[in-house]
Every structure is written in structure tokens, then in C-alpha cells.
Design a protein around this motif. Structure first.
Motif, PDB file in Angstrom:
ATOM      1  N   LYS A   1       0.819  -1.206   0.000  1.00  0.00           N
ATOM      2  CA  LYS A   1       0.000   0.000   0.000  1.00  0.00           C
ATOM      3  C   LYS A   1       0.853   1.255   0.000  1.00  0.00           C
ATOM      4  CE  LYS A   1      -3.615   2.384   2.618  1.00  0.00           C
ATOM      5  NZ  LYS A   1      -4.498   2.346   3.804  1.00  0.00           N
ATOM      6  N   TYR A   2       1.985   1.228   0.686  1.00  0.00           N
ATOM      7  CA  TYR A   2       2.831   2.414   0.825  1.00  0.00           C
ATOM      8  C   TYR A   2       4.204   2.153   0.205  1.00  0.00           C
ATOM      9  CZ  TYR A   2      -0.482   4.367   4.201  1.00  0.00           C
ATOM     10  OH  TYR A   2      -1.596   4.871   4.808  1.00  0.00           O
ATOM     11  N   PHE A   3       4.722   3.180  -0.485  1.00  0.00           N
ATOM     12  CA  PHE A   3       6.083   3.176  -1.008  1.00  0.00           C
ATOM     13  C   PHE A   3       6.793   4.406  -0.447  1.00  0.00           C
ATOM     14  CE2 PHE A   3       3.920   0.417  -3.834  1.00  0.00           C
ATOM     15  CZ  PHE A   3       4.859  -0.453  -4.361  1.00  0.00           C
ATOM     16  N   SER A   4       7.874   4.185   0.266  1.00  0.00           N
ATOM     17  CA  SER A   4       8.581   5.300   0.915  1.00  0.00           C
ATOM     18  C   SER A   4       9.793   5.716   0.089  1.00  0.00           C
ATOM     19  CB  SER A   4       9.017   4.908   2.326  1.00  0.00           C
ATOM     20  OG  SER A   4      10.001   3.884   2.270  1.00  0.00           O
TER      21      SER A   4
ATOM     22  N   LEU B   1       8.205  11.954  10.056  1.00  0.00           N
ATOM     23  CA  LEU B   1       7.357  12.061   8.868  1.00  0.00           C
ATOM     24  C   LEU B   1       8.011  11.319   7.707  1.00  0.00           C
ATOM     25  CD1 LEU B   1       5.347  15.080   7.709  1.00  0.00           C
ATOM     26  CD2 LEU B   1       7.005  14.170   6.094  1.00  0.00           C
ATOM     27  N   VAL B   2       7.203  10.598   6.926  1.00  0.00           N
ATOM     28  CA  VAL B   2       7.689   9.829   5.781  1.00  0.00           C
ATOM     29  C   VAL B   2       7.106  10.418   4.500  1.00  0.00           C
ATOM     30  CG1 VAL B   2       7.975   7.532   4.787  1.00  0.00           C
ATOM     31  CG2 VAL B   2       7.647   7.792   7.246  1.00  0.00           C
ATOM     32  N   LEU B   3       7.947  10.550   3.485  1.00  0.00           N
ATOM     33  CA  LEU B   3       7.520  11.040   2.181  1.00  0.00           C
ATOM     34  C   LEU B   3       7.593   9.898   1.181  1.00  0.00           C
ATOM     35  CD1 LEU B   3       6.833  13.230   0.086  1.00  0.00           C
ATOM     36  CD2 LEU B   3       9.271  13.770  -0.012  1.00  0.00           C
ATOM     37  N   GLY B   4       6.505   9.678   0.456  1.00  0.00           N
ATOM     38  CA  GLY B   4       6.489   8.598  -0.528  1.00  0.00           C
ATOM     39  C   GLY B   4       5.231   8.652  -1.366  1.00  0.00           C
TER      40      GLY B   4
ATOM     41  N   GLN C   1       1.850  11.586  -9.940  1.00  0.00           N
ATOM     42  CA  GLN C   1       2.285  12.692  -9.084  1.00  0.00           C
ATOM     43  C   GLN C   1       1.268  12.981  -7.992  1.00  0.00           C
ATOM     44  OE1 GLN C   1       2.932  15.852 -11.851  1.00  0.00           O
ATOM     45  NE2 GLN C   1       4.972  15.160 -12.440  1.00  0.00           N
ATOM     46  N   LYS C   2      -0.016  12.872  -8.330  1.00  0.00           N
ATOM     47  CA  LYS C   2      -1.050  13.167  -7.342  1.00  0.00           C
ATOM     48  C   LYS C   2      -1.104  12.117  -6.239  1.00  0.00           C
ATOM     49  CE  LYS C   2      -4.655  10.970 -10.143  1.00  0.00           C
ATOM     50  NZ  LYS C   2      -5.905  11.230 -10.913  1.00  0.00           N
ATOM     51  N   ASN C   3      -0.413  10.974  -6.421  1.00  0.00           N
ATOM     52  CA  ASN C   3      -0.366   9.942  -5.384  1.00  0.00           C
ATOM     53  C   ASN C   3       0.778  10.154  -4.399  1.00  0.00           C
ATOM     54  OD1 ASN C   3      -1.204   7.810  -8.072  1.00  0.00           O
ATOM     55  ND2 ASN C   3      -2.619   8.380  -6.444  1.00  0.00           N
ATOM     56  N   ALA C   4       1.570  11.220  -4.584  1.00  0.00           N
ATOM     57  CA  ALA C   4       2.597  11.537  -3.588  1.00  0.00           C
ATOM     58  C   ALA C   4       1.922  11.805  -2.247  1.00  0.00           C
ATOM     59  CB  ALA C   4       3.413  12.744  -4.037  1.00  0.00           C
ATOM     60  N   HIS C   5       2.555  11.363  -1.159  1.00  0.00           N
ATOM     61  CA  HIS C   5       1.859  11.358   0.126  1.00  0.00           C
ATOM     62  C   HIS C   5       2.868  11.419   1.268  1.00  0.00           C
ATOM     63  CE1 HIS C   5      -1.442  10.640   2.833  1.00  0.00           C
ATOM     64  NE2 HIS C   5      -0.909   9.518   3.309  1.00  0.00           N
TER      65      HIS C   5
END
Length: 763
Positions: free
Chosen positions: A312-315, A521-524, A540-544
Motif C-alpha cells: 500500500k505504501y512506497f517510501s 514524517l515519511v515522504l512517498g 504525481q497526485k499519489n505523492a503522500h
């Protein structure tokens, strides 16, 4: 004529061309406004007034009759007298001008000293002062070059470089790029206005009366043409793949420049980058909380499933230091000791990642990744027992179209395990946590206490804060900017109460720290979109951004405070479940390059990394349409010529039949269409002479012009003679013309441009 005073020039003052001056002020202020829109620093608003003042000073100096040495002295006086006072206005903590200037000098000196000793510059005042001085000099000097010397290249070259540089580093928020469009419209209008002024001077010398109607027509045409040209360029689709070779060259050129990049990061460490994540700086060393969520639809990477479902998450990068509204990346111990791909790929969950966005030097990987199939330097957390890398710094930049594999763990974390974890933290982490807590506003600490009332364990307190943010605040893709000097997280929590992932994650980290719980905080990326063949595409809009909380004996655990993303729910753990350790295997990473783009069985995944289908069809339509238009014009050129001659003539007749004077440019265009083709070729000789000598003598005959040009361009003498002879036969012979080569005019013009370029470069 003799000088009356030594400080005055002997020549008369130049013409007061106020439209040109106003256009340049609008142009240079567009650059300054674009800089302020970045919100890299709160003080950038002061740069606009300094830029405007520089343009006005340059205008006054340009139209004055002072000699050059006197102008330099006057400009130096303005620079020394005005600039320090204007820059000192950024110091709001002092009331007296002298104290403000002293504080300004002290802060700049401290910043320069930090940079000299290889330390990050934490004060944005150095950058703001430097860019203010640059725009002051640019506005004044370029205005003089434009009005005094009529040099359009020298007038717009430096402003163009500045605004393109700003756009490069702050280039993904759609609403800001229109500033660049306005800038280029002003550039084209300025070029047209300057050419009109030069033509008007030539008309005066030749005794030609142009009238105001012609100037009005030309002005309207310049504006329409500028808007049309900029809009046309803006709307042409640009396939991302065209830039692959360019990015490869940049990547090769940047090899070995790590020290320079680090020095630049230190120099601009105090700035607050845009929240948008783009280009090779997609994962910056620091970024601001921002006012707008990532909105781009451009694909960044795709995933191909190995023997596991898509995570679900990619860091990409972890940030642990919050200062003045921005997050700074956590730095750790660098090591090249990572998992051996060949030994562990069959025992780990694996996934293949196909990169389709701009080049990146940091790998985007699933959470709890233990190895990737590319050479990389990892950064590990040096103050906790968590051995998972903070980030994967790639030895070679990943370009669009390249692929790599990642092996990762799926630890069985439960609520029971997290509740039973100790509150004893490593000494270095506890010390850092206490320092962070002391820097927080008391209002944050009070709010954290209120939210977690009744919660006894760090996990329950974290769960309460997460639930509070998800239920009490509103998700919004755009956020009202906080007042100048107001902390954006406090603005979000206590006043605005709406935001996107950056606001929610930042707020949770600070609230947890207020409770004495380690958080970062994690950026991915998250929430990828399903694609063909079981793939997922992340845009790009999936950056989180999300939150990681440290639990002793377990490691860093993920939590999701943003309400538009599904919450992370851990099982209760009341049944007998033992969590595997969050410590990855170790080893040496070998033979990575052979795995690039190929799976373990040697099969190639479906090649879906070419242009997106919409872009392919769009470009195919454009190419076919242009080809059809060119072909039709070639086969029906005679009919097109007849229509092209008739239509302007009909329009001119309509003007005259109503007693109106047709526009001058239309009459000239109609006359040009009636000129025989051979005589049109002779226009290349006139244009070439204008390029090389600046003007064509009206009294010179065609033969004299051709002879003179042949002396200037001896290598094109045969073509020049052929063009002249064809023109002469048309004008003076009844037998008609023997056509010269249709490429002869282009060859003559190209030779003239080359000769002019050599003169400009080498004198």
C-alpha cells in the motif's frame, strides 16, 4: 556644438518611449512576483519593491543626459544608499534603522561563516539579500540597455535566465506556470515595440509619413501574435520520453559532483521548497508544509507483482526535523552493506518497479525493504535499533523506462505487541525527543494532553491523536496560506482546520512529540491506480506523507492521519501471534545490473513503458494532420495562390467601397502577393544586406545591391547573380524569366546569418 557642462553629454536626450519602459517594468516585475509566489522565504515580498525601484532608477538614468561616468556614480550612490535601508526593512525585531542594518549585517555574516565552515545556512536572509541585489542590478542595467542602447538581447537575457531558473526549481504547481506565459507574452510585445521604434526612426530619416493608424495596427498585431504564439506552444503535447537522452547526459555530467550538490544544499537549507514534488529534486533535502497537494496526472512509476500483492505504501525519504514551517530530511549512517539479491530474492516478498517519471537518485521502495537490484548506498538510523534504511541512495540515477526489483518484509504487528512495548527509549533518541518537545508551543502540548486524556500507553495515545485528526479536521487539496510569520501547523490546528496530507502528518508528529512519543514524517506514495496486466501506476497526485512512531523492541510503525486515505488498522493480537523481528538480513549486493528489467525466470514483463496511448494518438493525429496539410498545399498550390490573392483584394475593396482606409499592413500584404515569384526571391538579397550592414540604401539599384552582397558573401556569388538575373528579366525583358533554384534565396540568407554570427562571436 560644445558642452555647457562637463557632466552633460554633447548629444540630445533620447526619445521618451514610455510604452517600452512600462512593458519592461511589467516584465521584470513578473520575474519578481514569480519569485515571491514560491514562498521559499517570508521575506521575498520585500524583493518586489526593490526590483521596482531598480527599474525606475534605470529608466531615469537611461533618458538623462549625464555622461557615463556621472551615471555610474549616481547609480553607485543609489545602490549604497537605498539598498541597505530597503534590505534592513526585513528586520522587524528592531525599530531603529541603524539597529536594523546592524542586525542585517550580523545575520548575513553568521550565514557566510556557517557556509565557510561547511555547515547548513539556517537563515534565509542571505538568500533573500542576494536575490534582491541581483534583481536590483538586473532591473536597472537591463532598462538602460533597452532604452538607451536599444539592445533587446541584453535587456531580456538575464531576466529570462532568472525566471526559468525559478520555474525549474518550483515548477509543478499549475497556477504558477501561467506567470511564465505572461512573461513570454511581454517579451514578444517588447520585441515588437522595439522593432517598431527602430522602424519609425528609419522612416523619419527617409521622410516617410507612417501615421498613427499604422502604429495602432502594428501594436494590435503584436499583442495578438504574442498571445497566439505563446498559447500554441503551451498546448502542444510533449512526450516525456523525448527527454531520456538529455537526462542521461545530465546524469553523466553530474557524476562526481556530490560535494558541489551538498554545498548548494547547505547554502539554501533555510529556504522552504514548494510542497510539489518534481524532477530530479522530487525528494528534496527539505520541503515546506505548503498550501496545495500534488495534483499532476503524470505517471511516476509502475509496479509489477512478484510473489506478493502490491504494498500500500512506497517510501522514499524520512524527515525528522521541523523548523519554521519546513521538514528537513533525517541523516543517518551511510553503509553499502545490504541484502544479497541472489541469496534472498526467493525468500522475501518481491516486487518490480518500473520508473516512468523524471530521473531520480533516491529509490522509491515498499515499507520494510531489505534489498533492491541496483547498486545503492543506504542510510541507517544511528540512534535506534531499527536497522531498516532511512533511504536508498542509488549509485546511478534511474531514468524513465528503467526497472529494478525490491525485496521486503511483511511483519505481523498487533495492537497487543504495541501496547506492551516499553517506554524506555534509546538515550540519544530520548535526548532528541526532549529537545524537540521543549521547542513546541505550549498550546500544542495542552492540545495533546486534552486529546489523549485517559489513554495510558503510547499506542493508545497515538491511536487517539490519529482518530482526532481524522474526525475533527477537513481534507482539502488547497489550503489558505497562513499569515506571514505564522507557523503553518499551528495555523492548521487552531484556526484553518483544513488541509491535505502534509498538514495532517505534520500535526500528528508534533502532537506525539508533545506527549513524549518519538515520531517522524515519511515522504512517498500511496493509493496507486490499477492498470493493465495486474499492474499499478503511481502518479504525481499519489505523492503522500504519513507518520512513523517508534515503539521499543518493535521499531518504527506506520500510522495514517489523513482522512482521504484508508486508516492503518492493526489486528488486536489477542490470539497467539508472534511478530518477526524488524531487522533485515545483511550481506553484499552483487550482480545488480543483470537484473535490470528482467525477472528471475528470464521473462520480460509486459512492455507498457512507452508513451501513454493518449499521447501516441494525439501525436499521430498531429503528424498526419500536418502531413495532409502540406500535401494538399503542394498539389493545389496554384489554386491556393489564386485564392490567397483574391481574398485580401476583396477585403481591401470592401474597406475602400465604404470610404474607409484599409490597414497599412493589409495593403502591403496584398501588394506582396501580386509580386512575381522571381522578384520575391530578390527580397533575400535585400534582407541579407540588412542583416550584414544594418540597412539598404534606397538609392541603390538592384544591380548595385547584388554586386555589393556578392563581395560580402563570395561563396554565394553564383546564387546571388542567378537571383538578380531572374529579377532583371522579369522587370526589363519580354521573354520572361529563367527560374533560378528555389533554394537559392535560403542559401543566401543562411550564409548571411552565419557571417553575422561569426562577426558577433569573434568580432
Amino acid at each position: 556644438m560644445t558642452k555647457k557642462h562637463w557632466w552633460l553629454e554633447n548629444a540630445p536626450a533620447i526619445e521618451w518611449d514610455w510604452p517600452m519602459g512600462v512593458l519592461f517594468i511589467a516584465l521584470i516585475m513578473t520575474v519578481s512576483v514569480r519569485l515571491e509566489m514560491t514562498r521559499w522565504a517570508d521575506e521575498l515580498g520585500y524583493v518586489e519593491s526593490i526590483t521596482l525601484a531598480g527599474a525606475i532608477v534605470g529608466w531615469m538614468l537611461a533618458i538623462s543626459r549625464f555622461t557615463a561616468p556621472v551615471k555610474r556614480v549616481i547609480f553607485l550612490g543609489y545602490t549604497i544608499g537605498y539598498l541597505p535601508l530597503a534590505l534592513a526593512n526585513m528586520i522587524q525585531t528592531e525599530s531603529e534603522p541603524f539597529l536594523r542594518m546592524a542586525s542585517l549585517a550580523g545575520r548575513i555574516t553568521n550565514s557566510l561563516q556557517a557556509f565557510w565552515y561547511l555547515q547548513p545556512v539556517s537563515d534565509p536572509l542571505l538568500f533573500v539579500s542576494a536575490i534582491a541585489i541581483l534583481l536590483w542590478l538586473t532591473a536597472s542595467i537591463c532598462m538602460v540597455q533597452l532604452l538607451r542602447h536599444r539592445s533587446i538581447a541584453k535587456a531580456i537575457l538575464l531576466p529570462t535566465v532568472i525566471i526559468l531558473t525559478i520555474q525549474y526549481y518550483d515548477g509543478l504547481i499549475g497556477s504558477r506556470i501561467w506567470n511564465l506565459a505572461v512573461y513570454f507574452v511581454l517579451c514578444l510585445a517588447l520585441v515588437g515595440r522595439l522593432n517598431l521604434g527602430l522602424a519609425r526612426q528609419e522612416w523619419v530619416k527617409q521622410g516617410v509619413i507612417a501615421g498613427t493608424q499604422l502604429e495602432s495596427d502594428l501594436s494590435r498585431f503584436m499583442v495578438i501574435f504574442s498571445l497566439t504564439l505563446v498559447m500554441a506552444v503551451w498546448l502542444i503535447p510533449y512526450p516525456h520520453e523525448f527527454s531520456v537522452l538529455y537526462l542521461r547526459g545530465i546524469s553523466a555530467a553530474k557524476s562526481g559532483s556530490t560535494f558541489i550538490e551538498k554545498r548548494l544544499e547547505d547554502l539554501f537549507a533555510a529556504l522552504t521548497p514548494s510542497v510539489e514534488l518534481s524532477g530530479t529534486n522530487r525528494f528534496p533535502n527539505a520541503f515546506g508544509v505548503g498550501t496545495q497537494a500534488p495534483m499532476g496526472d503524470e505517471a511516476v512509476f509502475r509496479t509489477f507483482l512478484g510473489n506478493a500483492s502490491t504494498p500500500k505504501y512506497f517510501s522514499a525519504r524520512i524527515y525528522d526535523r521541523y523548523q519554521s514551517g519546513k521538514w528537513v530530511a533525517q541523516s543517518g549512517e551511510k553503509s553499502t552493506t545490504v541484502v544479497d539479491w541472489n541469496d534472498n530474492v526467493n525468500t522475501q516478498n518481491t516486487i518490480e518497479i518500473a520508473w516512468v517519471g523524471d530521473a531520480t537518485g533516491i529509490a522509491v521502495v515498499p515499507l520494510y525493504t531489505v534489498g533492491i537490484s541496483r547498486e545503492a548506498t543506504i542510510q541507517k538510523d544511528g540512534i535506534t535499533i531499527d536497522a531498516f534504511p532511512l533511504q536508498w541512495d542509488l549509485a546511478e540515477t534511474v531514468l524513465a523506462g528503467e526497472k529494478f526489483k525490491a525485496a521486503y518484509l511483511q511483519p505481523a504487528i498487533t495492537q497487543k505487541i504495541l501496547r506492551e512495548s516499553s517506554t524506555e527509549y534509546p538515550e540519544a533518541l530520548a535526548l532528541r525527543l526532549e529537545m524537540d518537545r521543549q521547542a513546541l508551543d505550549p498550546k500544542l502540548i495542552s492540545l495533546a494532553e486534552e486529546i489523549t486524556d485517559g489513554a495510558l500507553t503510547p499506542y493508545d495515545q497515538t491511536a487517539k491523536i490519529t482518530a482526532y485528526l481524522r474526525s475533527k479536521y477537513v481534507y482539502s487539496e488547497t489550503v489558505t496560506a497562513p499569515p506571514r510569520g505564522k507557523d503553518p501547523v499551528e495555523w492548521f490546528l487552531f484556526e484553518n482546520k483544513s488541509g491535505f496530507c502534509n498538514q495532517f502528518s505534520s500535526a500528528e508528529v508534533l502532537l506525539l512529540r508533545a506527549k513524549g512519543i518519538p515520531a517522524r514524517l515519511v515522504l512517498g506514495f500511496t493509493k496507486g491506480e490499477p492498470a493493465e496486466n495486474g499492474q499499478k501506476v503511481f502518479r504525481q497526485k499519489n505523492a503522500h506523507t504519513w507518520v512513523q512512531v517508534y515503539f521499543s523492541g518493535v521499531g518504527w510503525v506506520n500510522f495514517e492521519p489523513t482522512p482521504n486515505v484508508d486508516p492503518i488498522i492493526y489486528p488486536s493480537g489477542e490470539t497467539s501471534v508472534v511478530a518477526p523481528p524488524l531487522i533485515p538480513l545483511t550481506g553484499d549486493f552483487a550482480d545488480r545490473e543483470q537484473n535490470r528489467g528482467i525477472d528471475e525466470e528470464g521473462a520480460q514483463p509486459p512492455d507498457t513503458l512507452s508513451w501513454p496511448s493518449a499521447v501516441v494518438w494525439k501525436w499521430a493525429g498531429i503528424i498526419l494532420g500536418v502531413a495532409a496539410m502540406i500535401g494538399g498545399m503542394y498539389f493545389y498550390r496554384k489554386q491556393i495562390r489564386k485564392v490567397a490573392i483574391k481574398v485580401p483584394g476583396m477585403i481591401v475593396n470592401q474597406f475602400e467601397s465604404r470610404g474607409l482606409e484599409p490597414p497599412g499592413w493589409m495593403v502591403a500584404f496584398f501588394g506582396w502577393l501580386l509580386v512575381p515569384a522571381g522578384s520575391k526571391k530578390f527580397a533575400a538579397i535585400n534582407l541579407s544586406l540588412t542583416i550584414l550592414t544594418g540597412r539598404v540604401q534606397p538609392s541603390s539599384t538592384p544591380q548595385m545591391r547584388a554586386k555589393y552582397l556578392a563581395e560580402l558573401l563570395p561563396e554565394r556569388k553564383p546564387e546571388i547573380i542567378a537571383i538578380y538575373e531572374e529579377h532583371a528579366r522579369i522587370m526589363f525583358s519580354r521573354t520572361g524569366a529563367v527560374g533560378s533554384s528555389t533554394l537559392a534565396p535560403a542559401r543566401v540568407l543562411w550564409a548571411a546569418l552565419r557571417a553575422k554570427s561569426r562577426r558577433w562571436l569573434y568580432g
